[in-house]
Scaffold this active site. Structure first.
Site, PDB file in Angstrom:
ATOM      1  N   SER A 328      11.134 -23.087  13.203  1.00  0.00           N
ATOM      2  CA  SER A 328      11.120 -22.830  14.790  1.00  0.00           C
ATOM      3  C   SER A 328       9.736 -22.135  15.616  1.00  0.00           C
ATOM      4  O   SER A 328       9.450 -21.340  14.805  1.00  0.00           O
ATOM      5  CB  SER A 328      12.445 -22.273  15.120  1.00  0.00           C
ATOM      6  OG  SER A 328      12.674 -21.978  16.497  1.00  0.00           O
ATOM      7  N   LYS A 334      13.872 -18.665  11.005  1.00  0.00           N
ATOM      8  CA  LYS A 334      14.849 -20.299  10.714  1.00  0.00           C
ATOM      9  C   LYS A 334      13.826 -21.076   9.826  1.00  0.00           C
ATOM     10  O   LYS A 334      12.635 -21.252  10.185  1.00  0.00           O
ATOM     11  CB  LYS A 334      14.854 -20.736  12.170  1.00  0.00           C
ATOM     12  CG  LYS A 334      16.131 -21.797  12.106  1.00  0.00           C
ATOM     13  CD  LYS A 334      16.199 -22.322  13.447  1.00  0.00           C
ATOM     14  CE  LYS A 334      17.273 -23.300  13.516  1.00  0.00           C
ATOM     15  NZ  LYS A 334      17.147 -24.456  13.106  1.00  0.00           N
TER      16      LYS A 334
END
Length: 485
Positions: A328, A334
């Site tokens: 991300s 992430k």
């Protein structure tokens, strides 16, 4: 200065002619006027013939087989035959592939592709004979390289051969991916987890069984893809324009198919009905359907891996996929399942290709299917993408998968699904009541069974042994009649 530049431009080009008139062709080009016209006409996909070297090699092998046949029948002299054979060998060695400049999607039932091959091989041959490119009086693209042929038999034969040439890469990638899943099946053989049906808890299994099932389903397709490749070995070579064999010697078709088998290493056979074979695309439809089946399976497996790894803290998190890149631009830490996601997208493209192939096969009229370039492009593209996707899947995902053993056990312990294992001992009615109570109160299934003394601790321990929950077991139901009642 201007005159010098004009003279230089003339020196850089050669004049060629065809049915429509004359045109300038780059002097350095090995293709000719018909290829150039096709390049100008068809700027569609941006995917050139040169992207598929197997198709170029297949065209070369077909031309070489036909040249040997024409020479054997004393229709083509030794000098021209040797030149065509030398040109074919150069293409087989990977040379001159940049001269195949036409878009894979084209009108004309493949005539442009056939002429691209005829012109390139003629000009390579001319140079080997000591002549200039374009001096077709000595070796002509149509009269010599295309002798006893039509696009309508040479091109379909080459397309079939190109698929066979690429086929082994597909099977190898599939077998390697299957083996990787099987290896993970062995690695995870002792890890108990919950199975799920309709996204709901079902009964226990091992993580090894789950991964072995992936290997098994892919293994089924190896034999099927191998078997379907046999359909592609029936060719219409020698049928020329519509299957009647016009402009060929009575012995030509038999000899040409024999020479093609010898040169290619594949045992081709002549179609029993050359008229039918010139228009029927059924073999491609079946083969593409098999590729679609494989794509569907790969996509399902990719989806399963994404679900099993989701989290890491708020999802199933039973396995870990190897991290390949940050996930991300806004959420630190992430990591996304990018490899399975890419496999999904390849699968969707292959499924779309199959629809295009189906429609193109249906669109043939009378004695020819003019849509075969689309069929050739989509079959070859599906093979190429599936092969690359499976190699990527294996190398960048499956090999590096690890299991979260404690998380798998935790979910088993929390699940209502273990109640199924005790149904033969306490009965369906008791089991349903216990499961409902557990759901409503949040208490554990085993806790409630112990509370009601429905089974002894010894019985529970035996039933809940991992080995006893993942395969059939012999049980004596009579001994539990009172509890069931």
């Amino acid at each position: 200065m201007a005159q010098h530049e004009a003279a230089q431009q003339l020196n850089d080009r050669r004049r060629e002619k065809d049915l429509l008139g004359e045109a300038w062709v780059p002097h350095k080009a090995y293709y000719g006027i018909q290829t150039q016209r096709a390049q100008e006409n068809f700027d569609l996909s941006g995917i050139k013939l040169s992207l598929f070297p197997q198709l170029i090699k297949a065209l070369a092998l077909v031309k070489m087989a036909c040249a040997k046949t024409n020479n054997q029948l004393e229709l083509l002299d030794d000098t021209k035959t040797d030149a065509i054979m030398a040109a074919g060998k150069a293409l087989l060695a990977g040379q001159y592939h940049d001269q195949f400049i036409i878009d894979m999607i084209q009108g004309g039932a493949g005539t442009s592709t056939n002429m691209n091959a005829n012109e390139v091989m003629a000009n390579i041959g001319l140079e080997s004979m000591g002549h200039q490119r374009g001096e077709y009086a000595h070796l002509h693209p149509n009269n010599d390289v295309n002798m006893s042929q039509s696009t309508n038999d040479a091109y379909p034969t080459a397309v079939r051969l190109s698929i066979l040439l690429k086929h082994s890469d597909l099977v190898k990638a599939l077998a390697s991916l299957r083996d990787s899943f099987a290896a993970k099946g062995e690695e995870f053989a002792d890890i108990i987890k919950m199975g799920r049906t309709q996204l709901q808890d079902a009964v226990p299994m091992t993580l090894g069984q789950e991964f072995q099932s992936f290997a098994s389903t892919l293994g089924e397709d190896i034999k099927l893809i191998d078997g379907l490749s046999e359909l592609l070995k029936e060719v219409n070579l020698g049928g020329t324009a519509i299957g009647t064999g016009i402009n060929t010697d009575p012995e030509y078709a038999r000899l040409a198919v024999g020479h093609l088998s010898q040169l290619s290493g594949f045992e081709f056979k002549r179609a029993t009905d050359l008229v039918e074979a010139s228009s029927d695309m059924g073999a491609f439809v079946l083969f593409s359907g098999m590729l679609k089946r494989l794509a569907v399976k790969l996509s399902k497996i990719a989806n399963d891996l994404r679900m099993l790894s989701m989290g890491p803290r708020c999802g199933l998190n039973e396995i870990n996929l190897p991290a390949q890149q940050p996930g991300s631009s806004i959420m630190p830490g992430k990591i996304n399942p990018v490899i399975p996601e890419a496999v999904n997208q390849v699968a969707y493209q292959v499924i779309g290709n199959d629809i295009a192939i189906t429609m193109a096969a249906e669109a043939g009229q009378l004695q020819l299917n003019a849509m075969e370039p689309l069929i050739a492009y989509n079959v070859l593209e599906s093979i190429r993408m599936l092969t690359q996707a499976m190699d990527m899947f294996r190398n960048r995902c499956v090999r590096g998968i690890t299991a979260n053993r404690d998380r798998c056990q935790e979910l088993v312990d929390m699940s209502i699904g273990v109640i199924t294992a005790v149904v033969p001992y306490i009965g369906y009615e008791n089991s349903t009541r216990i499961a409902k109570n557990a759901l409503e109160t949040g208490r554990g299934v085993l806790e409630l069974i112990r509370e009601e003394a429905l089974m002894s601790e010894e019985e529970l321990n035996e039933v809940l042994k991992p080995a006893n929950m993942i395969r059939p077991q012999r049980r004596r139901l009579a001994a539990n009649a009172a509890k069931i009642a």
